[in-house]
Scaffold this active site. Structure first.
Site, PDB file in Angstrom:
ATOM      1  N   ASP A   8       1.156  -0.904   0.325  1.00 11.67           N
ATOM      2  CA  ASP A   8      -0.110   0.508   0.159  1.00 11.67           C
ATOM      3  C   ASP A   8       0.902   0.952  -0.128  1.00 11.67           C
ATOM      4  O   ASP A   8       2.595   1.157  -0.190  1.00 11.67           O
ATOM      5  CB  ASP A   8      -0.720  -0.120   1.194  1.00 11.67           C
ATOM      6  N   CYS A  65       3.594  -3.467   4.483  1.00 10.28           N
ATOM      7  CA  CYS A  65       1.995  -2.283   4.429  1.00 10.28           C
ATOM      8  C   CYS A  65       2.816  -1.903   5.529  1.00 10.28           C
ATOM      9  O   CYS A  65       4.473  -1.487   6.135  1.00 10.28           O
ATOM     10  CB  CYS A  65       0.682  -2.600   4.471  1.00 10.28           C
ATOM     11  N   THR A  67       2.955  -1.888   9.143  1.00  4.64           N
ATOM     12  CA  THR A  67       3.006  -3.041  10.074  1.00  4.64           C
ATOM     13  C   THR A  67       3.367  -4.403   9.635  1.00  4.64           C
ATOM     14  O   THR A  67       4.757  -5.244  10.229  1.00  4.64           O
ATOM     15  CB  THR A  67       2.339  -3.259  11.340  1.00  4.64           C
ATOM     16  N   HIS A  98      10.093 -24.238   8.713  1.00  4.20           N
ATOM     17  CA  HIS A  98       8.504 -24.777   9.072  1.00  4.20           C
ATOM     18  C   HIS A  98       7.456 -25.010   9.165  1.00  4.20           C
ATOM     19  O   HIS A  98       6.422 -25.315   8.641  1.00  4.20           O
ATOM     20  CB  HIS A  98       8.961 -24.390  10.529  1.00  4.20           C
ATOM     21  N   HIS A 133       7.251 -31.226   9.847  1.00  3.02           N
ATOM     22  CA  HIS A 133       6.206 -30.090   9.458  1.00  3.02           C
ATOM     23  C   HIS A 133       5.168 -30.105   8.134  1.00  3.02           C
ATOM     24  O   HIS A 133       4.864 -29.578   8.261  1.00  3.02           O
ATOM     25  CB  HIS A 133       7.248 -29.290   9.014  1.00  3.02           C
TER      26      HIS A 133
HETATM   27  C1  RB5 Z   1      -2.022   2.378   6.563  1.00  2.48           C
HETATM   28  O1  RB5 Z   1      -2.233   3.889   7.266  1.00  2.48           O
HETATM   29  C2  RB5 Z   1      -1.854   1.199   7.213  1.00  2.48           C
HETATM   30  O2  RB5 Z   1      -2.817   0.944   8.257  1.00  2.48           O
HETATM   31  C3  RB5 Z   1      -1.143  -0.059   6.859  1.00  2.48           C
HETATM   32  O3  RB5 Z   1      -0.096   0.269   5.664  1.00  2.48           O
HETATM   33  C4  RB5 Z   1      -0.940  -0.834   7.446  1.00  2.48           C
HETATM   34  O4  RB5 Z   1      -0.177  -1.573   8.862  1.00  2.48           O
HETATM   35  C5  RB5 Z   1      -1.768  -1.871   7.929  1.00  2.48           C
HETATM   36  O5  RB5 Z   1      -1.982  -3.395   8.992  1.00  2.48           O
END
Ligand code: RB5
Length: 156
Positions: A8, A65, A67, A98, A133
């Site tokens: 994203d 993304c 996180t 695994h 596994h």
């Molecule tokens: C976008 O602001 C953020 O929510 C997205 O990149 C991500 O971290 C979601 O898990």
């Protein structure tokens, strides 16, 4: 290796670096977007990468993304995808040995590019260990049974 990549807007800066890194290593990377900083929905890109990997159009996938969590959840919604967020080199190795993971997720807001590259190296070069596994990953491929059996008493 044919590798699908997607992110994203939050993951875009790290994805760009990782795509460049992979191409410099000689990999054939298909970047499924996003390609601009405009705000988009991470599930769309996780689904796209997951679909290309699950269909055999790419051997592995890389999703990014903010996180790494949301886009990895999205990729895992595609049957045949086994995706995990990489937080350290040990996890990147074990998700191959695994879990036979075919998609790796990164958080651009929490992971430096050089560190992500090191985890990616391990993810791409580590084979699935098979053995004990294999029937577990087969259960992942099958999905949950209609009635989930009770948890085993002893962790294995
Ligand atoms: C976008 O602001 C953020 O929510 C997205 O990149 C991500 O971290 C979601 O898990």
């Amino acid at each position: 290796m044919k590798i699908a990549a997607g992110s994203d807007h939050a993951g875009l800066p790290l994805k760009k670096k990782l795509v460049g890194y992979l191409e410099a290593l000689g990999h054939d990377v298909e970047d499924l977007g996003t390609h601009s900083e405009a705000s988009v929905d991470y599930p769309d890109y996780g689904f796209a990468v997951g679909r290309l990997v699950a269909s055999g159009g790419a051997e592995r996938g890389v999703v990014v993304c903010g996180t790494g969590v949301g886009i990895t959840i999205a990729a895992n919604k595609v049957p045949g995808v086994r995706a995990g967020v990489a937080t350290d080199v040990f996890t990147a190795r074990l998700m191959r040995e695994h879990n036979d993971a075919n998609v790796i997720g990164f958080g651009a807001r929490v992971t430096a590019a050089e560190f992500a590259e090191a985890m990616l190296d391990v993810f791409l070069s580590t084979p699935f260990a098979g053995g004990r596994h294999a029937h577990r990953t087969e259960k992942l491929n099958q999905g949950p049974p209609a009635e989930t059996p009770p948890n085993p008493e002893e962790p294995r």
